[in-house]
Every structure is written in C-alpha cells, then in structure tokens.
Design an enzyme around this catalytic site. Structure first.
Site, PDB file in Angstrom:
ATOM      1  N   HIS A  42       0.795  -1.239   0.000  1.00 37.61           N
ATOM      2  CA  HIS A  42       0.000   0.000   0.000  1.00 37.61           C
ATOM      3  C   HIS A  42       0.823   1.282   0.000  1.00 37.61           C
ATOM      4  O   HIS A  42       0.285   2.365  -0.192  1.00 37.61           O
ATOM      5  CB  HIS A  42      -0.965   0.027   1.188  1.00 37.61           C
ATOM      6  CG  HIS A  42      -0.295   0.413   2.486  1.00 37.61           C
ATOM      7  ND1 HIS A  42       0.374  -0.489   3.265  1.00 37.61           N
ATOM      8  CD2 HIS A  42      -0.176   1.613   3.111  1.00 37.61           C
ATOM      9  CE1 HIS A  42       0.862   0.122   4.336  1.00 37.61           C
ATOM     10  NE2 HIS A  42       0.554   1.400   4.260  1.00 37.61           N
TER      11      HIS A  42
HETATM   12  C1  UD1 Z   1      -2.073   6.132   5.137  1.00 42.06           C
HETATM   13  C2  UD1 Z   1      -0.795   6.682   5.752  1.00 42.06           C
HETATM   14  C3  UD1 Z   1       0.275   5.595   5.784  1.00 42.06           C
HETATM   15  C4  UD1 Z   1      -0.233   4.338   6.457  1.00 42.06           C
HETATM   16  C5  UD1 Z   1      -1.547   3.899   5.817  1.00 42.06           C
HETATM   17  C6  UD1 Z   1      -2.121   2.746   6.600  1.00 42.06           C
HETATM   18  C7  UD1 Z   1      -0.328   9.069   5.360  1.00 42.06           C
HETATM   19  C8  UD1 Z   1       0.506  10.026   4.599  1.00 42.06           C
HETATM   20  N1  UD1 Z   1      -0.254   7.797   4.958  1.00 42.06           N
HETATM   21  O1  UD1 Z   1      -1.790   5.822   3.781  1.00 42.06           O
HETATM   22  O2  UD1 Z   1       1.387   6.063   6.518  1.00 42.06           O
HETATM   23  O3  UD1 Z   1       0.717   3.325   6.316  1.00 42.06           O
HETATM   24  O4  UD1 Z   1      -2.484   4.989   5.859  1.00 42.06           O
HETATM   25  O5  UD1 Z   1      -3.015   2.004   5.853  1.00 42.06           O
HETATM   26  O6  UD1 Z   1      -0.988   9.449   6.276  1.00 42.06           O
HETATM   27  N2  UD1 Z   1      -9.181   5.296   0.739  1.00 42.06           N
HETATM   28  C9  UD1 Z   1     -10.402   4.692   0.534  1.00 42.06           C
HETATM   29  N3  UD1 Z   1     -11.037   4.195   1.629  1.00 42.06           N
HETATM   30  C10 UD1 Z   1     -10.532   4.272   2.886  1.00 42.06           C
HETATM   31  C11 UD1 Z   1      -9.279   4.865   3.050  1.00 42.06           C
HETATM   32  C12 UD1 Z   1      -8.616   5.385   1.970  1.00 42.06           C
HETATM   33  O7  UD1 Z   1     -10.904   4.613  -0.570  1.00 42.06           O
HETATM   34  O8  UD1 Z   1     -11.166   3.801   3.839  1.00 42.06           O
HETATM   35  C13 UD1 Z   1      -8.488   5.892  -0.412  1.00 42.06           C
HETATM   36  C14 UD1 Z   1      -8.407   7.409  -0.234  1.00 42.06           C
HETATM   37  O9  UD1 Z   1      -9.491   8.021  -0.775  1.00 42.06           O
HETATM   38  C15 UD1 Z   1      -7.137   7.775  -0.910  1.00 42.06           C
HETATM   39  C16 UD1 Z   1      -6.284   6.504  -0.820  1.00 42.06           C
HETATM   40  O10 UD1 Z   1      -7.134   5.456  -0.429  1.00 42.06           O
HETATM   41  O11 UD1 Z   1      -7.364   8.072  -2.241  1.00 42.06           O
HETATM   42  C17 UD1 Z   1      -5.153   6.673   0.141  1.00 42.06           C
HETATM   43  O12 UD1 Z   1      -5.609   6.961   1.468  1.00 42.06           O
HETATM   44  P1  UD1 Z   1      -4.746   7.874   2.476  1.00 42.06           P
HETATM   45  O13 UD1 Z   1      -5.344   7.798   3.822  1.00 42.06           O
HETATM   46  O14 UD1 Z   1      -4.539   9.235   1.900  1.00 42.06           O
HETATM   47  O15 UD1 Z   1      -3.339   7.196   2.468  1.00 42.06           O
HETATM   48  P2  UD1 Z   1      -2.932   5.674   2.704  1.00 42.06           P
HETATM   49  O16 UD1 Z   1      -2.273   5.171   1.483  1.00 42.06           O
HETATM   50  O17 UD1 Z   1      -4.078   4.924   3.254  1.00 42.06           O
HETATM   51  N1  UDP Z   2      -4.377  -5.041   8.831  1.00 45.34           N
HETATM   52  C1  UDP Z   2      -5.671  -5.527   8.979  1.00 45.34           C
HETATM   53  N2  UDP Z   2      -6.352  -5.867   7.834  1.00 45.34           N
HETATM   54  C2  UDP Z   2      -5.814  -5.766   6.591  1.00 45.34           C
HETATM   55  C3  UDP Z   2      -4.487  -5.283   6.476  1.00 45.34           C
HETATM   56  C4  UDP Z   2      -3.806  -4.909   7.613  1.00 45.34           C
HETATM   57  O1  UDP Z   2      -6.174  -5.644  10.088  1.00 45.34           O
HETATM   58  O2  UDP Z   2      -6.503  -6.086   5.610  1.00 45.34           O
HETATM   59  C5  UDP Z   2      -3.642  -4.641  10.057  1.00 45.34           C
HETATM   60  C6  UDP Z   2      -2.308  -5.326  10.225  1.00 45.34           C
HETATM   61  O3  UDP Z   2      -2.457  -6.578  10.865  1.00 45.34           O
HETATM   62  C7  UDP Z   2      -1.538  -4.313  11.044  1.00 45.34           C
HETATM   63  C8  UDP Z   2      -2.065  -2.983  10.541  1.00 45.34           C
HETATM   64  O4  UDP Z   2      -3.313  -3.270   9.945  1.00 45.34           O
HETATM   65  O5  UDP Z   2      -1.866  -4.440  12.432  1.00 45.34           O
HETATM   66  C9  UDP Z   2      -1.113  -2.421   9.535  1.00 45.34           C
HETATM   67  O6  UDP Z   2      -1.705  -1.405   8.829  1.00 45.34           O
HETATM   68  P1  UDP Z   2      -1.173  -0.897   7.419  1.00 45.34           P
HETATM   69  O7  UDP Z   2      -0.399  -1.949   6.754  1.00 45.34           O
HETATM   70  O8  UDP Z   2      -2.346  -0.340   6.723  1.00 45.34           O
HETATM   71  O9  UDP Z   2      -0.275   0.363   7.839  1.00 45.34           O
HETATM   72  P2  UDP Z   2       1.233   0.562   8.326  1.00 45.34           P
HETATM   73  O10 UDP Z   2       1.486  -0.305   9.497  1.00 45.34           O
HETATM   74  O11 UDP Z   2       2.125   0.279   7.167  1.00 45.34           O
HETATM   75  O12 UDP Z   2       1.284   2.016   8.649  1.00 45.34           O
END
Ligand code: UD1
Ligand code: UDP
Length: 363
Positions: A212
């Site tokens: 991701h």
């Molecule tokens: C964010 C964090 C990242 C973390 C990740 C965990 C920042 C800069 N990044 O990244 O550090 O590892 O969360 O998962 O804060 N979206 C959906 N549905 C949702 C959530 C997001 O469709 O429920 C879409 C958003 O609209 C956006 C994209 O996913 O277009 C990215 O979401 P965003 O929260 O901006 O960043 P992540 O890649 O999730």
């Molecule tokens: N996780 C979850 N469901 C998923 C993917 C991840 O519950 O489908 C949990 C995972 O076990 C971990 C956390 O989400 O505890 C990690 O989140 P993510 O990888 O989104 O973010 P990061 O840790 O890289 O910031």
C-alpha cells in the site's frame, strides 16, 4: 485528603494501524480511575473494512468526534484536519493530546495541539527510515520535535531521538503497543476467525502479502513489477493479498492484470492475525505487518529498500527487497532458512500500561 485530579486525554486517530495501536491504550485507560479519554477520528480511513470493523472487533470506544476528512492531497488533507482538530481542542480543553505513528492525522494532531500549548504525547516515537521522500518520515520527524512526551517502541528509536538532540527526560522506552495487541488478540483469532475456511486454505501453504505504500503504488512501473513478480510466485504457492483501497485504485488506473494472486478486500484485525499465524511467509511493505510477521514467527520479505524496524533485518528475520532482486529467488532462499526468532525487541507486551502509568505521573 487531596482530591485526585482528572486527566482529560484527546486521542487523535484516523488510519487503520492507529485504531489497532489506540485500542491497547483505551483498554489500559479503562483500568484507571482518574483518566477520561475523548476519541477524535479524523476520517482519514472511512470504509467500513478500513475503520468501523476495528472499533467493533477491538472494543474501541465510539469516537466522540468524526471529522470526516478522507482523501485529497497531503496539503488539503492535513490542512483540513488541522482546522477540525483545533476546534475540538478549543472546545474540550484537554490536559494532553495523544497521537500515534506517522500519518497525516498524526502530524495534524500534534501541530494543532502544540500551537494551543496543549502537551503532545507521541506513541511510536523515534522511528526513522532516513528517506524523506516518504510522507511518513516527514510526519515522524516533525511530530517528534514538537512532542512533549515521546514513547518509543525500540532501543533504536531512543538512539535516533537522542542523535537529533531530543532531551532524554522526554523519552520513555516502553516497548511496542502493537506487540501488546498481537498477544491480546492471538487467542481471540484462533477461536473467532473463520478466514482460513472461508478462503479454502485449510491445510494449504500460502503467503500473506500486502502492498500500500505510496512509493510502491503510485509509480506504474514499480507497482507493475511488484504485482507481476507476486503473480509469478503465486504459480508456486498460494498468495492471499488483502487489497488496500489505494492499491486497488492504482491497479485499476494502470490496468494491471494478474492471474494467480488471490485478492481479497481489506479484513479486520482478528482475521488478519489468523492469516499471519497460519501462513508460511509474509511479503509486505507495511510497517506494522513486518513486526507482526516476527510476533507470529514468520519470515518476512519487505517490499522496500529500507525499514524503520532495522533490528528485524539485522537479526536476519526480515529481508529487504530491492530492484536487483527477484522475489522468486528470495522466496526460495528464505523458505529453507532457519530463522533466529528468539530475540525480544519490542518489550514485554505491557507498553500500553507503562504509557498510561507514565502519563498519570507526568500530567
Ligand atoms: C495512510 C498513511 C500511511 C499508512 C496507511 C495505513 C499518510 C501520509 N499515509 O496511507 O502512513 O501506512 O495509511 O493504511 O498518512 N481510501 C479509501 N477508503 C478508505 C481509506 C482510503 O478509498 O477507507 C483511499 C483514499 O481516498 C485515498 C487513498 O485510499 O485516495 C489513500 O488513502 P490515504 O489515507 O490518503 O493514504 P494511505 O495510502 O491509506
Ligand atoms: N491489517 C488488517 N487488515 C488488513 C491489512 C492490515 O487488520 O486487511 C492490520 C495489520 O495486521 C496491522 C495494521 O493493519 O496491524 C497495519 O496497517 P497498514 O499496513 O495499513 O499500515 P502501516 O502499518 O504500514 O502504517
């Protein structure tokens, strides 16, 4: 007798890993009398399987505020969060604000609080990838430098903070709240999760994969390479990949097709723990999942050239995938390797309790 003063905490969360981290602290707060928690959900993650499911499964109190700020560019997202969080802080007048990790919700919460002279407590402080192109690295550095109390998960994190000149008396090495969570939910996963049966994986070897990170998903060539190497590997061993919405969007935009990977929608923590416990290996670019691989004694390939969890690489449990390496070769090498998983890098599984005890002492 002197009356015990009530400590009012505002917890700022917004992204999936923050719900998991905050669940451990909310549980610890329930065990003490003089602490009241107000939860503010920025709305950064908003799909039910990226947000609501964690509150239900992990018994996190319902957020008092949901700011509904999800999507958008970094500036827009962080700026709107700053405005929203400031209003809540002004209304609630907390004793302190807790922020977690390194997302845009983290920096927005920390910045809003410090400007209002409300102490900032950073949980998971001190991690560094030394790659400022990662949005998370910028968020971490800035948050650490405006925090009043910094709770670190590892000794490396303590060293990083000291090298940057952060005063030792602000730093508290307590271990990793994600280790607390993994211990607490291990048995629950075994008794409650049906994911193995649902995916027809009983008795079958499989790899659990996730992708991701912006640096992996937003560049067409890189995402194409990662998914095609995983697809090739999936001819040899099943690969289950819960697909993050960012990656789903990009896979569709770049029209990347695969044949062999089993993509599933994002799942709750209980099912995730079950997959982690049962799989043969983990391939991920997630920060949290790299550690969970270690907690569940699984080898891990990290789809990044560097990591904040450097102790896992140094001890030979985690392997960094770089452009010149082929995933199939790495898998073949790793699958026969005996890992040394006897280290204890992340504390005793009581980080949340230590954090609350220290907060009560300080505030
Ligand atoms: C964010 C964090 C990242 C973390 C990740 C965990 C920042 C800069 N990044 O990244 O550090 O590892 O969360 O998962 O804060 N979206 C959906 N549905 C949702 C959530 C997001 O469709 O429920 C879409 C958003 O609209 C956006 C994209 O996913 O277009 C990215 O979401 P965003 O929260 O901006 O960043 P992540 O890649 O999730
Ligand atoms: N996780 C979850 N469901 C998923 C993917 C991840 O519950 O489908 C949990 C995972 O076990 C971990 C956390 O989400 O505890 C990690 O989140 P993510 O990888 O989104 O973010 P990061 O840790 O890289 O910031």
């Amino acid at each position: 007798m002197k009356e015990m003063q009530m400590i009012k905490i505002i917890t700022i969360i917004g992204a999936r890993p923050q719900f998991i981290k905050a669940a451990t602290i909310s549980r610890a707060i329930k065990d003490v009398e003089n602490v009241h928690e107000i939860i503010v959900h920025t709305g950064q993650h908003y799909d039910d399987n990226m947000s609501a499911i964690f509150f239900e499964e992990m018994d996190i109190p319902k957020p008092h505020y949901n700011l509904g700020i999800g999507g958008g560019n970094h500036g827009e997202q962080t700026g709107e969060m700053l405005i929203g969080i400031e209003k809540v802080i002004l209304d609630e007048k907390p004793s302190l604000v807790i922020v977690y990790g390194d997302t845009n919700s983290t920096i927005a919460g920390a910045l809003a609080s410090t400007k209002l002279h409300i102490p900032v407590v950073h949980v998971e402080a001190g991690l560094r990838s030394f790659n400022k192109k990662m949005p998370e690295e910028v968020n971490r550095i800035l948050t650490d430098h405006i925090s009043d109390t910094l709770f670190t998960p590892t000794n490396t994190a303590v060293e990083n903070l000291k090298k940057e000149g952060i005063a030792s008396d602000k730093i508290h090495q307590v271990g990793d709240v994600m280790y607390d969570a993994s211990l607490f939910y291990k048995e629950k996963a075994e008794s409650n999760s049906k994911i193995i049966e649902k995916l027809d994986l009983t008795g079958t070897d499989f790899i659990l994969a996730t992708v991701h990170r912006a640096e992996n998903t937003d560049d067409r060539k890189r995402l194409c390479r990662i998914l095609s190497e995983l697809d090739e590997l999936a001819k040899k061993i099943n690969i289950v990949l819960p697909l993050h919405p960012r990656t789903k969007q990009k896979k569709e935009e770049f029209k990347i097709r695969t044949k062999n990977i089993t993509f599933i929608d994002p799942i709750g923590y209980i099912d995730m723990v079950m997959l982690e416990k049962t799989c043969k290996m983990i391939i991920t670019d997630s920060g949290g999942i790299q550690k969970e691989a270690f907690f569940h004694q699984k080898p891990c390939i990290t789809l990044r050239p560097e990591t904040e969890w450097i102790e896992l690489v140094e001890s030979g449990c985690n392997f960094l995938w770089t452009e010149e390496l082929n995933l199939m070769d790495l898998y073949d090498e790793l699958v026969i390797k005996k890992l040394n998983l006897s280290h204890n890098f992340y504390g005793k599984g009581n980080a949340a309790k230590l954090i609350i005890d220290q907060i009560i002492k300080t505030y």
